[in-house]
Design an enzyme around this catalytic site. Structure first.
Site, PDB file in Angstrom:
ATOM      1  N   CYS A 122     -20.008  19.776 -13.804  1.00  0.00           N
ATOM      2  CA  CYS A 122     -18.725  19.065 -13.883  1.00  0.00           C
ATOM      3  C   CYS A 122     -18.193  18.661 -12.509  1.00  0.00           C
ATOM      4  CB  CYS A 122     -17.696  19.905 -14.624  1.00  0.00           C
ATOM      5  SG  CYS A 122     -18.228  20.373 -16.271  1.00  0.00           S
ATOM      6  N   HIS A 257     -10.902  17.296 -12.499  1.00  0.00           N
ATOM      7  CA  HIS A 257     -11.880  17.336 -13.593  1.00  0.00           C
ATOM      8  C   HIS A 257     -11.129  17.674 -14.872  1.00  0.00           C
ATOM      9  CE1 HIS A 257     -14.981  18.433 -16.268  1.00  0.00           C
ATOM     10  NE2 HIS A 257     -14.852  19.742 -16.111  1.00  0.00           N
ATOM     11  N   ASN A 288     -13.557  17.367 -22.562  1.00  0.00           N
ATOM     12  CA  ASN A 288     -14.178  17.597 -21.255  1.00  0.00           C
ATOM     13  C   ASN A 288     -15.540  16.887 -21.264  1.00  0.00           C
ATOM     14  OD1 ASN A 288     -15.767  18.670 -19.189  1.00  0.00           O
ATOM     15  ND2 ASN A 288     -14.873  20.710 -19.340  1.00  0.00           N
TER      16      ASN A 288
END
Ligand SMILES: CC(C)(COP(=O)(O)OP(=O)(O)OC[C@H]1O[C@@H](n2cnc3c(N)ncnc32)[C@H](O)[C@@H]1OP(=O)(O)O)[C@@H](O)C(=O)NCCC(=O)NCCS
Length: 332
Positions: A122, A257, A288
């Protein structure tokens, strides 16, 4: 010894454009809860996530990545043949070889530029941005295409109560090129291998060859990741601001993020961001999306008019490793 010729740098770099691709299919929390013991209300309360997108069969990783990239190239007014490098940050490409970047380069009609994948989960987009920035500044490239692309639905177990509700699919891309003024601040990045197992694939590909071997999936120690991100990422953000010579009041946007809305909200408070700073909340609609989450959120915050073109944004990526990277950038 004969002296070697070394390339001269080109001054500064900037993000010239951003493009994105979201799969057609919207997946609700109710659909996720068909496979796990949970509730839509619990998922919203614990993560802020209301929906995510899952890619259909024809929305392959390469298709999504190339579509986002084509938009970024068009926006920048750059052709594929002007690219000096294609970088793809991804953790959900299901082939060890060839790389997704090579496949995407082929789809875009790139003639011979280097192409490679980047494995920083990520944090992959911010890692890639650090590398692209350095390449342009060093004169190793004039234009770098950086893509974050994920089909997390391929690597997340729909029956895993700790993971299934968090992740989504999508792709975002930027073109990084030369600039007349500093427009990408120094990257502040690192790794904390003491948390190596906090987000991991399990089992290994090797183990799947055993008769009756289980399929590999992403597994996560949610509370451990939550404590680490909320405890340590604000300091990383502060260091990125200081490295760029900026203070919170200089920012037009904060684009962390998109892991979890609660993590983003805690970081806003810890960083002391004023209300004038637009905060990306793409996770609410798109979940996500790992390496794709920051470019997707960047595109969304610009398209919605929440942040102005040319304003400064603080980016912070973090994920499996555990690894992190942050920088202040001028928005395209
Ligand atoms: C995953 C996450 C939402 C779980 O929330 P949490 O509050 O830490 O949950 P815990 O695992 O401590 O469990 C708390 C309670 O919720 C329950 N629970 C766990 N998963 C659940 C689910 N999917 N649905 C309903 N209840 C659940 C647990 O059983 C526990 O119940 P108890 O108190 O009766 O024992 C949270 O840890 C988190 O957001 N972590 C970060 C994840 C992340 O951002 N990852 C991406 C990083 S790149």
């Amino acid at each position: 010894m004969k002296a070697l010729i070394q390339r001269e740098g080109t001054g500064f770099s900037r993000v010239l454009s951003v493009g994105s691709y979201l799969p057609r299919r919207v997946v609700t929390n109710a659909e996720i809860c068909e496979h796990i013991d949970s509730s839509a209300e619990w998922i919203v309360r614990r993560t802020g996530i209301q929906t995510r997108r899952f890619a259909d069969e024809d929305e392959t990783l390469a298709y999504m990545a190339a579509t986002a990239a084509s938009k970024a190239l068009a926006e920048a007014g750059i052709t594929a043949n002007q690219l000096d490098c294609v970088l793809v940050a991804t953790m959900s490409h299901l082939y060890q070889a060839p790389s997704l970047a090579a496949e995407v380069a082929g789809r875009l009609g790139v003639r011979s530029a280097p192409a490679m994948d980047l494995s920083a989960a990520c944090a992959g987009f911010c890692y890639g941005l650090g590398i692209a920035d350095h390449m342009v500044i060093a004169g190793a490239a004039r234009y770098v295409l950086l893509i974050g692309a994920e089909r997390m639905s391929d690597i997340v177990d729909p029956h895993d109560r700790g993971c299934a509700f968090i992740f989504g699919d999508g792709a975002g891309a930027v073109v990084v090129g030369p600039a007349e003024e500093p427009s990408i601040g120094p990257v502040v990045w690192g790794s904390e291998p003491r948390h190596l197992g906090a987000i991991r694939q399990e089992p290994s590909w090797q183990d799947t060859r055993d008769p009756g071997g289980a399929s590999p999936y992403l597994r996560m120690e949610g509370p451990q990741v939550y404590r680490w991100a909320t405890g340590e990422m604000a300091d990383v953000g502060r260091r990125a601001l200081a490295a760029a010579g900026a203070v919170p009041g200089d920012l037009a946007a904060f684009i962390p993020h998109q892991a979890n809305l609660r993590i983003s909200e805690k970081l806003v408070v810890a960083l002391g961001l004023p209300e004038s700073v637009a905060v990306a909340t793409d996770v609410v609609r798109n979940g996500n999306t790992s390496a794709a989450s920051i470019p997707l959120a960047m595109e969304q915050i610009l398209a919605s008019g929440q942040a102005r073109i040319g304003g400064l944004a603080l980016l912070i990526g973090f994920g499996s490793g555990l690894v992190y990277a942050a920088q202040v950038v001028r928005l395209p």
